[in-house]
Design an enzyme around this catalytic site. Structure first.
Site, PDB file in Angstrom:
ATOM      1  CE  LYS A  97      -3.928 -14.695 -50.981  1.00 53.14           C
ATOM      2  NZ  LYS A  97      -5.510 -13.858 -52.570  1.00 53.14           N
TER       3      LYS A  97
ATOM      4  CE  LYS B   4      -0.132  -3.213 -52.310  1.00 52.05           C
ATOM      5  NZ  LYS B   4      -0.291  -3.918 -53.432  1.00 52.05           N
TER       6      LYS B   4
ATOM      7  CE  LYS C 242      -9.306  -6.576 -50.182  1.00 42.50           C
ATOM      8  NZ  LYS C 242      -9.861  -6.005 -50.792  1.00 42.50           N
TER       9      LYS C 242
END
Length: 333
Positions: free
Chosen positions: A115, A197, A200
């Site tokens: 991130k 995976k 969202k």
């Protein structure tokens, strides 16, 4: 009320709308746990603010996630359902644990490394330290078991390390939690890149199905789901897109992959995808209706998170006071 049930803690961030992967991989399993375990299910809103949120959207999604928990079958009378920021002990315990954490172990967290690449020099400190908050979430409830996906295993390891370190430094205080691996775990993958995976936070909206997506959108997204040029419905790693759609059917219907393959013998992908879409629509439509009905009744929803916070506060404060006392802080009068 004392009981001998093992304690489970888990939570979902209200940082985006929940996906079919959250529902089949987490929520459906949580429903099965509620009779056997003493469960604390939390909407982890403090984790969501590690990245900038629109305040009105955050409030809306926090209540929606809570409504989805309930609509999925998680009973507020059997479980402790609460909003993380309503229990101040989470933030306080996180600071105490931060003072017992090392820069090295936090900088090794894979999610932080992934991130932080997006932020350049302006990496929010919360992104670096939030695994410590996650450890506090877990340790405050004397948690025995934590349902974790593979992407969170490293964070649970940190919680275990911090619990052991604190216990060794100050005398036994925390239970060292174990991962809970469900007997059958549905791992739902990205519809466009089946090696990843379903998430969202993906930028491509066709890569995931949201719990609150309309039937038309679900049908479109499944029609666009990546398959392959083989043209035969088989459950094999060589056909990850098809395998993922089979896993979705199995998670909803309870079939085995072999049964699904047999059902689509001599049938093409068009029929297969059409059926997958209808199975998802059939599963999610009643859930969406329940969510909307719960959200309309704000007073009842408020009652649920208020009661949940009272129960969670009572449990968490016991552990927080132990931590404070052992560290040498003067007890509150």
């Amino acid at each position: 009320m004392e009981n001998n049930k093992k304690i489970i803690f888990s939570g979902i961030q209200p940082s985006g709308n929940l996906t079919l992967g959250n529902y089949l991989g987490a929520l459906k399993n949580w429903v099965k746990l509620q009779d056997e375990y003493d469960c604390f299910f939390c909407v982890v809103d403090l984790h969501a603010i590690t990245v900038k949120q629109v305040p009105a959207d955050l409030r809306k999604r926090t209540l929606e996630v809570l409504a989805i928990y309930m609509a999925a079958g998680i009973d507020p009378d059997k479980n402790t359902l609460f909003i993380q920021s309503h229990v101040p002990a989470h933030s306080e315990a996180a600071w105490l644990l931060t003072c017992n954490s090392y820069m090295g172990e936090l900088s090794r967290m894979t999610q932080f490394k992934d991130k932080s690449q997006k932020h350049g020099e302006s990496i929010p400190v919360g992104l670096f330290t939030y695994p410590v908050l996650m450890a506090a979430d877990i340790l405050l409830y004397n948690t025995d078991l934590v349902p974790v996906g593979s992407d969170q295993k490293q964070h649970l390891e940190l919680a275990r390390d911090l619990a052991s370190r604190f216990n060794n430094s100050y005398s036994p205080t925390f239970k060292v939690p174990d991962p809970y691996i469900p007997p059958v775990g549905a791992r739902i993958m990205n519809l466009q890149e089946p090696a990843k995976k379903m998430s969202k936070s993906d930028e491509n909206q066709n890569s995931y199905i949201l719990i609150m997506d309309s039937p038309e959108i679900i049908r479109k997204k499944i029609a666009r789901a990546v398959t392959d040029s083989i043209g035969v419905v088989n459950y094999t790693d060589e056909q990850p897109g098809v395998k993922n759609l089979i896993n979705i059917i199995c998670a909803i219907k309870g079939y085995t992959p072999e049964e699904v393959v047999e059902m689509y013998k001599n049938k093409g992908y068009a029929d297969f995808k059409k059926d997958v879409a209808e199975i998802i629509v059939e599963e999610l439509t009643p859930l969406q209706e329940k969510v909307n009905s719960i959200l309309k009744n704000k007073k009842d929803l408020e009652e649920v998170y208020k009661k949940g916070a009272e129960k969670a506060n009572y449990a968490a404060l016991k552990i927080l006071r132990k931590m404070q006392k052992k560290i040498g802080l003067i007890p509150r009068a």
